[in-house]
Design a protein around this motif. Sequence first.
Motif, PDB file in Angstrom:
ATOM      1  N   TRP A  43       0.844  -1.202   0.000  1.00 57.97           N
ATOM      2  CA  TRP A  43       0.000   0.000   0.000  1.00 57.97           C
ATOM      3  C   TRP A  43       0.885   1.260   0.000  1.00 57.97           C
ATOM      4  N   ASP A 134       4.423   2.778  12.230  1.00 56.10           N
ATOM      5  CA  ASP A 134       3.632   3.520  13.206  1.00 56.10           C
ATOM      6  C   ASP A 134       2.997   2.551  14.215  1.00 56.10           C
TER       7      ASP A 134
ATOM      8  N   PHE B 112     -10.895  10.598   9.419  1.00 53.50           N
ATOM      9  CA  PHE B 112      -9.649  11.157   8.878  1.00 53.50           C
ATOM     10  C   PHE B 112      -8.902  12.029   9.885  1.00 53.50           C
ATOM     11  N   ASP B 115      -6.250  11.700  15.404  1.00 51.47           N
ATOM     12  CA  ASP B 115      -4.787  11.620  15.470  1.00 51.47           C
ATOM     13  C   ASP B 115      -4.273  10.289  16.001  1.00 51.47           C
ATOM     14  N   TYR B 116      -5.091   9.603  16.801  1.00 52.80           N
ATOM     15  CA  TYR B 116      -4.601   8.346  17.388  1.00 52.80           C
ATOM     16  C   TYR B 116      -4.651   7.188  16.396  1.00 52.80           C
ATOM     17  N   VAL B 117      -5.254   7.410  15.246  1.00 54.98           N
ATOM     18  CA  VAL B 117      -5.339   6.354  14.222  1.00 54.98           C
ATOM     19  C   VAL B 117      -4.038   6.381  13.415  1.00 54.98           C
ATOM     20  N   PRO B 118      -3.405   5.214  13.192  1.00 48.75           N
ATOM     21  CA  PRO B 118      -2.196   5.217  12.363  1.00 48.75           C
ATOM     22  C   PRO B 118      -2.480   5.852  11.002  1.00 48.75           C
ATOM     23  N   THR B 119      -1.495   6.544  10.476  1.00 48.45           N
ATOM     24  CA  THR B 119      -1.706   7.341   9.269  1.00 48.45           C
ATOM     25  C   THR B 119      -2.240   6.523   8.097  1.00 48.45           C
ATOM     26  N   TRP B 120      -1.812   5.278   7.984  1.00 46.52           N
ATOM     27  CA  TRP B 120      -2.237   4.495   6.819  1.00 46.52           C
ATOM     28  C   TRP B 120      -3.708   4.098   6.873  1.00 46.52           C
ATOM     29  N   GLU B 121      -4.307   4.179   8.068  1.00 46.27           N
ATOM     30  CA  GLU B 121      -5.716   3.785   8.182  1.00 46.27           C
ATOM     31  C   GLU B 121      -6.660   4.956   7.951  1.00 46.27           C
ATOM     32  N   ARG B 122      -6.127   6.177   7.938  1.00 47.46           N
ATOM     33  CA  ARG B 122      -7.013   7.343   7.937  1.00 47.46           C
ATOM     34  C   ARG B 122      -7.621   7.599   6.568  1.00 47.46           C
ATOM     35  N   HIS B 124     -11.357   9.492   4.690  1.00 44.80           N
ATOM     36  CA  HIS B 124     -12.520  10.332   4.970  1.00 44.80           C
ATOM     37  C   HIS B 124     -13.774   9.467   5.048  1.00 44.80           C
TER      38      HIS B 124
END
Lengths: 138, 336
Positions: A43, A134, B112, B115-122, B124
Amino acid sequence: MKEQEGYVDCPEQQMILYVEKDDGQYGPIQTGSFITKHYLEDWALKRNNLIKSLKDQLNRNEISPIKFFMVLEDLTLSELVSRSGIPSRRVKKHLTPAGYSSITKEQLDRYSTVFNVDVERLQRCDPEPVDVTDERNL
Amino acid sequence: MTSITTFQHKMGAHCESGTVTALLNHGGLNITEPMLFGISSGLFFGYFHKHKSFTFPTFIVRSRPGDMRKNSQKRLGVRYKTFSFRDPVKGTAVLDSLLEKQIPVASQVDFFYLDYVPTWERVHINVHFMVIFGKEGDEYIISDSYFPKPVKLPAESLKRGRFAGGNMSPKGFLFYPVSIDTDIDLKEPILKGIRKTCFNMLSLPVPFIGIKGIRMFARKVTDWPKFARDTEHLSHEIMKINILLEDQGTGGAGFRFMYASFLQQAAPVIQKPDLLELSEEMMLIGDKWREISLFAARIGKNRDLGSDRLQELSEQIMDRADAEEQFFQKLKRTIR
């Protein structure tokens, strides 16, 4: 799905999966994400290639920074209009390099809120790097 | 500092059913997430080949966001207090005053901005639900069903998430139960929930919903290359089939495993032993959906996306439509 088949070792992304337990009862287990464990790097590779392709288009003066982030964040025109509160006619203009040159500071602020990136990064087309290691949700 | 110490954080399979279940449990109703999901007719299917809010064809496997709360209100007799706001300042003030009163409150946000969500999961998604149950300084304490422990979120990020625009924008939406019948007999709510799910899957006269929607998905997935920028884009979208079925809070196999669990729990309550057999059948249907997820992930990763592979994917999906049509007809007859 049997319980033993449901466990995935992926502390980076935990989730609840419903499985058949040894006693035949169905219930939840906490496990890891299969796709994050096995395909996250793929990804990230695709995202980096998309960024590179969009930057090439920027350098050829084919798109604007607004179009760059709109494609990167997978937003339609309709969504960008609704989220930014900027009229459709103007957003369409801002997607082109010529139209972008007349963008106002207030409009830039609105786009930066939608894309969750500060204005300087927006103007430089420099999205936050994605860190595949992360461990925020460990 | 405000923190509601009596609120128990618990992971859930799905954000809305997990959030509603957590609030009902906090209010004294002993109900599981699958039971809430089944009673509120959460299982669904919808395919969107073109939609102004989506850049690519997609599908959903759950009912309309908000319906689990609304259906739990109708069927379980729960009364909720709800709030929507135009003004973020007012929305924040009301949230803070509820926390001061020791009321854990559910909030609708765009995923989106968390902030606590890992960047790859974010991504909209304007219809993420979570419980806010405390505030420390400028951070809110959040119980998000997708995370093993409570998390903290800066006030500014929460404000962005609550007041994002776009399709199904949250408008600062908050809700909490004000009245719960903790002794309710679940028999009638279960029957109503199953009847509505059968109706949604078999009889809604819309070509992209229910079994008809699964068939449309099967037919149209072979057209997906026409919408893709390039092979990597197509690979990304095909692999999203796995994410939509497994990772976006479904409990596995597009909620089919959780629905099997619901049917197993419902059988003794409504005294229909046939539901136990149907729960086993739903588990097997889920196993086949999971095979589709894994197949989609594999062909996407390998960029093996020729017309023969997409045809194979299409046939697997069509097979699920046939299996689910028979399943829901049997389920409908069983609870008649």
